[in-house]
Design an enzyme around this catalytic site. Sequence first.
Site, PDB file in Angstrom:
ATOM      1  N   LYS A  13      15.178  53.268  27.447  1.00 22.14           N
ATOM      2  CA  LYS A  13      15.694  53.905  26.234  1.00 22.14           C
ATOM      3  C   LYS A  13      16.639  52.979  25.485  1.00 22.14           C
ATOM      4  O   LYS A  13      17.194  52.049  26.048  1.00 22.14           O
ATOM      5  CB  LYS A  13      16.435  55.171  26.624  1.00 22.14           C
ATOM      6  CG  LYS A  13      15.550  56.189  27.291  1.00 22.14           C
ATOM      7  CD  LYS A  13      15.496  57.438  26.474  1.00 22.14           C
ATOM      8  CE  LYS A  13      14.816  58.546  27.237  1.00 22.14           C
ATOM      9  NZ  LYS A  13      15.258  59.849  26.831  1.00 22.14           N
TER      10      LYS A  13
ATOM     11  N   CYS B  40      42.655  84.692  18.354  1.00 22.44           N
ATOM     12  CA  CYS B  40      41.333  84.429  17.786  1.00 22.44           C
ATOM     13  C   CYS B  40      41.446  84.422  16.265  1.00 22.44           C
ATOM     14  O   CYS B  40      41.953  85.391  15.671  1.00 22.44           O
ATOM     15  CB  CYS B  40      40.355  85.511  18.231  1.00 22.44           C
ATOM     16  SG  CYS B  40      38.780  85.415  17.381  1.00 22.44           S
TER      17      CYS B  40
END
Length: 686
Positions: free
Chosen positions: A329, A422
């Site tokens: 690769k 959050c």
Amino acid sequence: MNPVHPKHESGTPAPPEVTAEAENLRAELTRHAHLYYVEARPEVGDDEYDRLFRRLQELEAIHPVLGSADSPTRRVGVDPQDKFETVAHVAPLLSLDSTQDADEVRRFDERIRHLLGAGHEPTYILEPKLDGASIELVYEDGILTRAVTRGNGRAGEGVTENVRTIATVPLRLRTDIRPAPAVLALRGEVLMYISDFQNFNAGLIAAGAEPYASPRNSAAGAVRQLDSRITASRRLDLLVYDVLAVEGAVLRSDTEGVEAIRDWGFKVPERIQTATTVEGILAYHEAFGTDRDQLNYEIDGIVIKLDDLTSRAAIGATSHHPRWALAMKFPPRQEITRIDKIDVQVGRTGVLTPVAFLRPVVVGGVTVARASLHNREELRRKDLREGDTVRIQRAGDVIPQVVEVVEHEDPRQPPYEMPTECPACGTAVYEEGPRTKCPNRFGCPAQLQARIVHFGSREALDIEGLGDETATLFVTKGLVGSLAELFDLVPEQLIALEGFAEKSATALVDAIQSKRTPELRRFLIALGIPEVGVTVARDLAQRFMSVEALLAATPDDLAAVDGIGPIMSETITTFLADERNAEAIAAILGRGVAPVGPEPVAADLPDAGSAVFTGTIPIPRTSAEAAWRSVGGRVVSAVSKKTDFVIAGDSAGSKLEKAERLGVTVLDFAAFVEKVRGLGGEVVLL
Ligand code: IVH
């Protein structure tokens, strides 16, 4: 208006001069298409080609009996299918072992030399490793009869109609240089050229649709369209690099195979060459690596294969890859850019992921403007801050990563702090290992929005038009409070939203409604069960065949599935047993959504026994063999007392006699069909 032709009944033969004209047209069109697409040296202009094409279409319309599987008119696509058949491969489509390391290439060469023994010097054939969609093509008596996706390597999806639309795929082998073998199975790669990919994606974006992540994904997507006319409208190419099986011709080396593949009319990868030393291999790898960015198609490395086919057979393969081949690769592509901002995103499982918003930069043909920073720990470890100049890379696919800081401003920005609440619902977050999570699973709008996007995503239910923006609108306007409620939407509600007109509103509602009978594996992906991606979903669907059966499964039942370990099975059953999840699933099913289980395939089946085929049967031999393999059977060529079945067609001779002598069970074709059906399979009677 199309001209109306008097239709003859399909059985009526056409007059001989018409048959001759049609044959002539087919041959000419095939020749011109080859010159144009494969050899890039056309002899006639588009107008002349179109004229010949229309004349053939006309003749085939008047005399349907003239239509044939290898007619160029078949390239435009046919009526959509409801699903793809599962088709066993003639020979397994193995993967490749791969490395990035020159030393491993040296060890590979040493191993091969050792296996070949003294006195045998290996020759390697070198090719680019094409990054497209792998496909098997089967030709019987020179005619393309099947094209099958890689699937699990043993069986894939029959996509013949789609592959027929690819201009460089011969529908009939050329035989002017080399005769057509009785059976030929080839392996190649379907590609979309980078320039075509960019145009295609630009069109999708302009139409408000989700773009594809890479040329490979869009090629694979095009091959898997149920409507082959859509495939025909995409510009694809197919390069062939391997003869999987051949009956009725002898090939001694891959080099000879490549030559034969060319003679039969296919395109092969460019720059194929041979090498006899590791230095030669490394030089080829380096040269291709340098030129990689100039190519109009994606490659992710080179493939090194032993050339001599007899030696290959002797060296053999593992269940995963041949021992005579290795992919080397390329390193991932890298660029330098700046982090403009860091922010968090709340995912469908409540994980808060820090994301770097980057100054846009082109990495190997794809513009990168953001990169996930994974989690709190990763961020701290790399010490990435707003304003930093960083090295980013894109491995194989498009998902970019930030590798390291190369330079920073002075004074430097303070380290990014993860929020304590959050950002979407304000609930206090908690830490789970390196991750930060919002616990508000069923009340956080960001989680619901991400779940909706996932539900409609391409791998899941593939609901066109249900992207990020739409999902956000649905949630913020309070139209959708759960996945099930997507099925309650009516066009009037959408028309009231910004950005929707009557047409687009109806189209989206129709798109959602059209997914009421999804494939089970897609439905399982759509549910967002942890650990359940494409592969696991396919295996679960194959094993349990229905949602009900999966819901009833114990962790042990799950762990019995190949590829699912005890931890994964625990995670999945815990998710399914959770009351709120169970309710959410029941609510979807309660809306009349009825997932459809897959056809049984060979992979997990017990051995159905060995079979020898002999004599003439009413369907192509390879189709019968594939049907037998698809129910777990093995196909062998010689009869012995260990043979389980002999399938005897007309005028069967010595093999039938031998079977009778040895007391082997003999089946005629009808009994064979019965047997396959009895084992849950199907024999396609064409
Ligand atoms: S040879 C098993 N040659 O790479 C030997 N494969 O990771 C047969 N691929 O899915 C494969 N270019 O689809 C071979 N020139 C080439 C290739 C090639 C791309 C793909 C192949 C496979 C993957 C393996």
